[in-house]
Design an enzyme around this catalytic site. Structure first.
Site, short mmCIF file in Angstrom:
data_model
loop_
_atom_site.label_atom_id
_atom_site.label_comp_id
_atom_site.label_asym_id
_atom_site.label_seq_id
_atom_site.Cartn_x
_atom_site.Cartn_y
_atom_site.Cartn_z
N ASN A 258 -1.90 -3.32 16.15
CA ASN A 258 -1.83 -3.90 14.82
C ASN A 258 -0.74 -3.19 14.04
O ASN A 258 -0.75 -1.97 13.91
CB ASN A 258 -3.19 -3.70 14.13
CG ASN A 258 -3.16 -4.13 12.67
OD1 ASN A 258 -2.43 -5.04 12.30
ND2 ASN A 258 -3.97 -3.44 11.85
N TYR B 117 3.51 -2.16 3.56
CA TYR B 117 3.23 -0.72 3.48
C TYR B 117 4.45 0.03 2.96
O TYR B 117 5.57 -0.18 3.46
CB TYR B 117 2.84 -0.19 4.88
CG TYR B 117 1.57 -0.88 5.35
CD1 TYR B 117 0.33 -0.30 5.10
CD2 TYR B 117 1.62 -2.13 5.94
CE1 TYR B 117 -0.85 -0.96 5.47
CE2 TYR B 117 0.45 -2.81 6.31
CZ TYR B 117 -0.78 -2.21 6.06
OH TYR B 117 -1.93 -2.87 6.40
N ARG C 99 1.93 15.33 6.51
CA ARG C 99 2.84 15.84 7.54
C ARG C 99 4.30 15.88 7.12
O ARG C 99 5.15 16.43 7.82
CB ARG C 99 2.68 15.00 8.82
CG ARG C 99 1.47 15.45 9.64
CD ARG C 99 1.32 14.64 10.89
NE ARG C 99 0.78 13.31 10.61
CZ ARG C 99 0.90 12.27 11.43
NH1 ARG C 99 1.55 12.39 12.56
NH2 ARG C 99 0.36 11.11 11.11
N LEU D 20 0.84 -1.20 0.00
CA LEU D 20 0.00 0.00 0.00
C LEU D 20 0.88 1.25 0.00
O LEU D 20 1.72 1.44 0.89
CB LEU D 20 -0.93 0.01 1.21
CG LEU D 20 -1.84 -1.21 1.37
CD1 LEU D 20 -2.93 -0.92 2.41
CD2 LEU D 20 -2.47 -1.63 0.05
N SER E 280 57.77 18.77 -12.68
CA SER E 280 56.65 19.50 -12.09
C SER E 280 56.01 20.43 -13.11
O SER E 280 56.65 20.89 -14.06
CB SER E 280 57.16 20.33 -10.91
OG SER E 280 57.56 19.45 -9.89
N GLU F 67 -10.13 -0.30 15.51
CA GLU F 67 -9.35 0.91 15.28
C GLU F 67 -9.43 1.83 16.50
O GLU F 67 -10.46 1.88 17.18
CB GLU F 67 -9.83 1.64 14.03
CG GLU F 67 -9.49 0.92 12.74
CD GLU F 67 -8.00 0.64 12.62
OE1 GLU F 67 -7.21 1.60 12.54
OE2 GLU F 67 -7.60 -0.54 12.64
C1 UD1 Z 1 -3.60 1.33 9.95
C2 UD1 Z 1 -4.42 0.21 10.55
C3 UD1 Z 1 -4.19 0.16 12.04
C4 UD1 Z 1 -2.71 -0.03 12.35
C5 UD1 Z 1 -1.90 1.09 11.67
C6 UD1 Z 1 -0.43 0.85 11.84
C7 UD1 Z 1 -6.41 0.04 9.15
C8 UD1 Z 1 -7.84 0.39 9.02
N1 UD1 Z 1 -5.80 0.46 10.25
O1 UD1 Z 1 -4.09 2.53 10.51
O2 UD1 Z 1 -4.92 -0.92 12.60
O3 UD1 Z 1 -2.49 -0.02 13.72
O4 UD1 Z 1 -2.21 1.12 10.28
O5 UD1 Z 1 0.25 1.96 11.34
O6 UD1 Z 1 -5.88 -0.59 8.28
N2 UD1 Z 1 -3.37 3.60 2.35
C9 UD1 Z 1 -3.63 3.50 1.02
N3 UD1 Z 1 -4.90 3.74 0.57
C10 UD1 Z 1 -5.90 4.08 1.42
C11 UD1 Z 1 -5.61 4.17 2.78
C12 UD1 Z 1 -4.34 3.92 3.24
O7 UD1 Z 1 -2.75 3.20 0.22
O8 UD1 Z 1 -7.03 4.27 0.93
C13 UD1 Z 1 -2.01 3.34 2.84
C14 UD1 Z 1 -1.41 4.61 3.43
O9 UD1 Z 1 -0.66 5.30 2.46
C15 UD1 Z 1 -0.54 4.09 4.54
C16 UD1 Z 1 -1.20 2.79 4.95
O10 UD1 Z 1 -2.06 2.42 3.89
O11 UD1 Z 1 0.75 3.78 4.09
C17 UD1 Z 1 -1.92 2.89 6.28
O12 UD1 Z 1 -2.97 3.80 6.13
P1 UD1 Z 1 -3.38 4.76 7.29
O13 UD1 Z 1 -4.57 5.51 6.86
O14 UD1 Z 1 -2.22 5.54 7.73
O15 UD1 Z 1 -3.80 3.74 8.42
P2 UD1 Z 1 -3.72 3.97 9.95
O16 UD1 Z 1 -4.79 4.91 10.32
O17 UD1 Z 1 -2.33 4.30 10.36
#
Ligand code: UD1
Ligand code: CA
Length: 455
Positions: free
Chosen positions: A166, A99, A15, A8, A402, A151
């Site tokens: 998680n 990720y 940020r 992903l 030189s 969550e």
């Molecule tokens: C997610 C987990 C959470 C875990 C945490 C660890 C879910 C619902 N929650 O939360 O349980 O503890 O990671 O860091 O999965 N991304 C996409 N497309 C999207 C959404 C997200 O590619 O539509 C990617 C983001 O770029 C990111 C990753 O997935 O790299 C995690 O997404 P993020 O929204 O940050 O999840 P968290 O809220 O951190």
């Protein structure tokens, strides 16, 4: 077991405050996503599917490779939605989710996780945290079996007290995935399709969720801002430093040492402070590297010495050769055994034979220098006429005085000598002396100019 890996990488990373998509920010000279892909490849999956969204075109352009399948997620509707975009391309029996902003995950940890997966079992990577704020919580029943992930924003106070978080990294049997994906809803605090909801669905379908933990919590740490990025960077560097020390390298200070690429080392290597190794660097036994050196895509053979403040790129230092302090070796610099390059010397596409010496303040470009030849201070090759480059060929046991200008193309044969201050543009035959400078005249009664008086 056959494996598909979904990475992903669609999120924005607000940020970071950057025009660059988050997953392209570098750790140790490689993008975070690049690190994840590197680890993914070591698992030899049949497919690697990278889900991209924010900055998709740039991510695709920077990382394009034949073995990568980029999948566009138009809108970031949640981690479950992101994985669902890749499902049509999945052909293996197991799917592993990684990720793009969690770069330090270790292959060994993933192998342990994958060992847990079967058609009746999922593998979930969890981590115990002092402060699990923001993380999904691992909910277990009275027997300790995982039943769900909740969550943070959806958790009750009792669930918020759970310290097991998680990591998001998860391995699942592929056969069930499209069914589970189809059943995801966004009826939750964030209005997102959560990948984590798959856990409760799997349990309801009678599957078991087995958990594994990383050896080190930094393996599963993501970078949301530049401060976290710097923490990942320092952790990576310390890990790399420890690996090299275990192989027989003395690092004067592991906190002042950086690797941005792939380094192989021999034993009894000594590396002083503030050394940066980039790209592919090969360091054989007994090599010494002084402080403040940058060494990129180079090979240092047994016993070679690089002295302080030297910059090497695309160079090969032969056995027992030495360079620096303040040497600049550009691509194509080759020093055969025991060759010597001293201070303020620049080499580019130059080959020094065994025992050749270039001691001070010299530029050699497109040059062939025979064994034992000595080049005097201040000598340069005039290898470029503004349009084309030409070669300078020096034989063995040549002595260049030189401050010579060697105007290429030119050849100076074995045993020849040149006078200091010469501009050489014609062949010098073996053992001849070449003198190419104006003869000295001394003028008697010379009157120095006098200052003109202002009226
Ligand atoms: C997610 C987990 C959470 C875990 C945490 C660890 C879910 C619902 N929650 O939360 O349980 O503890 O990671 O860091 O999965 N991304 C996409 N497309 C999207 C959404 C997200 O590619 O539509 C990617 C983001 O770029 C990111 C990753 O997935 O790299 C995690 O997404 P993020 O929204 O940050 O999840 P968290 O809220 O951190
Ligand atoms: Ca996150």
């Amino acid at each position: 077991m056959s494996l598909d890996i979904v990475i992903l990488a669609a999120g924005q990373g607000t940020r970071m405050r950057s025009a660059l998509p988050k997953v392209l920010h570098p750790v140790a000279g490689n993008s975070m996503l690049g690190h994840v892909i590197h680890s993914a490849r070591q698992l030899q999956p049949q497919g690697i599917h990278v889900v991209i969204g924010h900055g998709a075109e740039l991510v695709r352009e920077r990382l394009a490779a034949d073995d990568l399948n980029f999948v566009l997620q138009d809108k970031q509707l949640g981690t479950g939605h992101a994985v669902a975009q890749a499902i049509p391309a999945v052909t293996a029996d197991t799917v592993l989710v990684l990720y793009g902003d969690v770069p330090l995950i270790e292959v060994e940890t993933l192998q342990r996780l994958l060992a847990k997966v079967s058609d009746q079992q999922l593998g979930l990577l969890t981590v115990d945290l002092d402060d699990p704020t923001g993380y999904g919580r691992i909910v277990r029943d009275g027997q300790g079996q995982v039943t769900a992930i909740v969550e943070h924003k959806d958790a009750s106070d009792a669930q918020k007290a759970i310290k097991e978080g998680n990591t998001g990294i998860l391995a699942m049997p592929a056969a069930r995935l499209s069914d589970w994906m189809g059943r995801l809803s966004n009826n939750n605090a964030q209005g997102e399709y959560y990948l984590t909801d798959v856990i409760a669905m799997a349990v309801a379908d009678g599957l078991v969720v087995a958990t594994e933990q990383p050896h080190d919590a930094m393996e599963v740490q993501g970078a949301n801002d530049r401060r976290q990025l710097s923490e990942l960077e320092r952790h990576y560097q310390l890990r790399e430093g420890r690996r090299l020390m275990a192989l027989g390298v003395t690092l004067r200070d592991p906190a002042r040492f950086d690797v941005r690429g792939e380094v192989t080392v021999g034993r009894d290597v000594l590396i002083d402070v503030n050394v940066i190794l980039e790209g592919k660097v090969v360091i054989e036994d007994d090599v010494q590297i002084g402080p403040n050196c940058v060494i990129k895509n180079s090979t240092l053979r047994k016993g070679a010495v690089v002295k302080a403040n030297s910059h090497l790129e695309g160079a090969v230092l032969g056995e027992g050769s030495d360079a620096g302090p303040f040497a600049r070796l550009r691509p194509g610099s080759v020093l055969e055994a025991k060759a010597h390059v001293g201070n303020f010397v620049e080499l580019k596409n130059a080959h020094l034979g065994e025992g050749a010496k270039v001691g001070h303040l010299t530029y050699l470009g497109d040059a062939e220098v025979g064994a034992r030849t000595n080049i005097g201070a201040g000598t340069i090759t005039c290898n470029y006429d503004g349009a084309n480059k030409f070669k300078t060929v020096l034989g063995e046991d040549v002595f260049i005085g030189s401050n010579n200008s060697l105007v290429a193309p030119v050849e100076i044969k074995d045993g020849a000598t040149t006078a200091a201050g010469s501009t050489i543009n014609q062949t010098i035959e073996e053992k001849q002396l070449g003198v190419a400078r104006a003869r000295q005249r001394n003028i008697d009664g010379w009157k120095r100019p006098e200052k003109i008086k202002k009226s």
